[in-house]
Enzyme design. Structure first.
Site, PDB file in Angstrom:
ATOM      1  N   ARG A  48      37.501  37.562  31.886  1.00 21.54           N
ATOM      2  CA  ARG A  48      37.541  37.324  33.332  1.00 21.54           C
ATOM      3  C   ARG A  48      38.708  38.121  33.904  1.00 21.54           C
ATOM      4  NH1 ARG A  48      39.457  31.563  35.760  1.00 21.54           N
ATOM      5  NH2 ARG A  48      39.086  31.963  37.983  1.00 21.54           N
ATOM      6  N   HIS A  49      38.548  38.638  35.105  1.00 21.38           N
ATOM      7  CA  HIS A  49      39.597  39.440  35.752  1.00 21.38           C
ATOM      8  C   HIS A  49      40.921  38.690  35.837  1.00 21.38           C
ATOM      9  CE1 HIS A  49      39.430  36.955  39.366  1.00 21.38           C
ATOM     10  NE2 HIS A  49      38.115  36.963  39.225  1.00 21.38           N
ATOM     11  N   GLY A  50      41.995  39.421  36.120  1.00 22.88           N
ATOM     12  CA  GLY A  50      43.309  38.825  36.267  1.00 22.88           C
ATOM     13  C   GLY A  50      43.423  37.953  37.511  1.00 22.88           C
ATOM     14  N   GLU A  51      44.491  37.168  37.548  1.00 18.62           N
ATOM     15  CA  GLU A  51      44.713  36.233  38.662  1.00 18.62           C
ATOM     16  C   GLU A  51      44.830  36.966  40.000  1.00 18.62           C
ATOM     17  OE1 GLU A  51      47.788  32.667  38.934  1.00 18.62           O
ATOM     18  OE2 GLU A  51      48.679  34.543  39.662  1.00 18.62           O
ATOM     19  N   THR A  52      44.243  36.374  41.031  1.00 19.70           N
ATOM     20  CA  THR A  52      44.321  36.929  42.384  1.00 19.70           C
ATOM     21  C   THR A  52      45.011  35.939  43.317  1.00 19.70           C
ATOM     22  OG1 THR A  52      42.252  35.972  43.199  1.00 19.70           O
ATOM     23  CG2 THR A  52      42.096  38.077  42.008  1.00 19.70           C
ATOM     24  N   ILE A  53      45.311  36.421  44.510  1.00 24.39           N
ATOM     25  CA  ILE A  53      45.929  35.559  45.524  1.00 24.39           C
ATOM     26  C   ILE A  53      45.006  34.384  45.857  1.00 24.39           C
ATOM     27  CG2 ILE A  53      46.643  35.455  47.947  1.00 24.39           C
ATOM     28  CD1 ILE A  53      47.708  38.317  47.604  1.00 24.39           C
ATOM     29  N   TRP A  54      43.708  34.657  46.008  1.00 26.74           N
ATOM     30  CA  TRP A  54      42.783  33.571  46.339  1.00 26.74           C
ATOM     31  C   TRP A  54      42.617  32.595  45.181  1.00 26.74           C
ATOM     32  CZ3 TRP A  54      38.086  35.696  49.634  1.00 26.74           C
ATOM     33  CH2 TRP A  54      38.556  36.011  50.923  1.00 26.74           C
ATOM     34  N   ASN A  55      42.751  33.062  43.934  1.00 34.38           N
ATOM     35  CA  ASN A  55      42.760  32.115  42.819  1.00 34.38           C
ATOM     36  C   ASN A  55      43.896  31.111  43.001  1.00 34.38           C
ATOM     37  OD1 ASN A  55      41.856  34.632  40.379  1.00 34.38           O
ATOM     38  ND2 ASN A  55      40.533  33.084  41.288  1.00 34.38           N
ATOM     39  N   ARG A  62      39.111  43.471  41.934  1.00 37.00           N
ATOM     40  CA  ARG A  62      39.949  42.685  41.025  1.00 37.00           C
ATOM     41  C   ARG A  62      39.534  42.868  39.570  1.00 37.00           C
ATOM     42  NH1 ARG A  62      36.476  39.515  43.925  1.00 37.00           N
ATOM     43  NH2 ARG A  62      35.276  37.847  42.886  1.00 37.00           N
ATOM     44  N   GLU A  96      30.556  38.910  40.646  1.00 31.28           N
ATOM     45  CA  GLU A  96      30.543  37.456  40.725  1.00 31.28           C
ATOM     46  C   GLU A  96      29.322  36.974  41.510  1.00 31.28           C
ATOM     47  OE1 GLU A  96      30.870  34.744  39.521  1.00 31.28           O
ATOM     48  OE2 GLU A  96      32.958  34.102  39.791  1.00 31.28           O
TER      49      GLU A  96
END
Length: 202
Positions: free
Chosen positions: A7-14, A57, A81
């Site tokens: 899974r992609h790296g952490e984002t602001i919305w995460n 992302r 996604e």
């Protein structure tokens, strides 16, 4: 063949608890570091090729994972996604308060979930099936890394789970840039041998 799925790296919305879907939110500093830590797994597992969602992302995570290595990245729309329609950009709390029954179905009874302007679970499963079929047909004896998203990852993995999608959907969401492994036997039957491993984060 081995399929290593992440899974992609952490984002602001995460961090903010917002659904992303086809919309994008930048990687956080932690997300960038997670992408770079994936490189350890790429080297350790002898990855020959990367298939990635083209969403920013995921694409950036894939690029960090192979930075400085002679490993091609193939971008596939099928690995994006699940399109969450007008839920995208909204927090889980907001959605739960405004669409309580549909929100509950999303998490506990996914085939009762009613899509709005996006996709439903049949849509994402059909798309994930096309991705698996293409990737397995193009690679017979290689170690492959797939960089995708939370829902799509579960859809991909569920094809190899004994209980199918409904049971697999109930498993915990994997951490960003963790590694899940589907190993293919000589008869080309895939089986899950690892789920959500983060040992390369050390």
């Amino acid at each position: 063949m081995n399929l290593y799925i992440t899974r992609h790296g952490e984002t602001i919305w995460n961090k903010e608890g917002r659904l992303q879907g086809w919309k994008n939110s930048p990687l956080t500093e932690k997300g960038v570091m997670q992408g770079k830590m994936l490189k350890k797994a790429v080297v350790e597992y002898g990855i020959a090729r990367v298939y990635s969602s083209p969403s920013e992302r995921a694409a950036l995570t894939a690029r960090f994972a192979v930075e400085g290595l002679d490993i091609p990245i193939i971008f596939m729309e099928e690995l994006k996604e699940m399109n969450m329609g007008d839920w995208e950009g909204r927090t889980l709390e907001e959605i739960q308060n405004e669409e309580t029954e549909n929100f509950e179905n999303y998490w506990t009874d996914p085939f009762k979930f009613k899509k709005n302007t996006g996709e439903d679970f049949s849509d994402i499963l059909n798309r994930a099936r096309r991705a698996i079929d293409r990737i397995t047909s193009e690679n017979k004896d290689s170690n492959i890394l797939i960089v995708t998203h939370g829902v799509t990852l579960k859809a991909l993995m569920s094809f190899f789970a004994e209980g199918g999608f409904i049971e697999y959907w109930k498993t915990p969401v994997v951490k960003q840039t963790s590694i899940s492994l589907v190993k293919f036997d000589d008869d080309n039957t895939g089986r899950i041998v690892m789920y959500g491993d983060t040992s390369h984060h050390i």
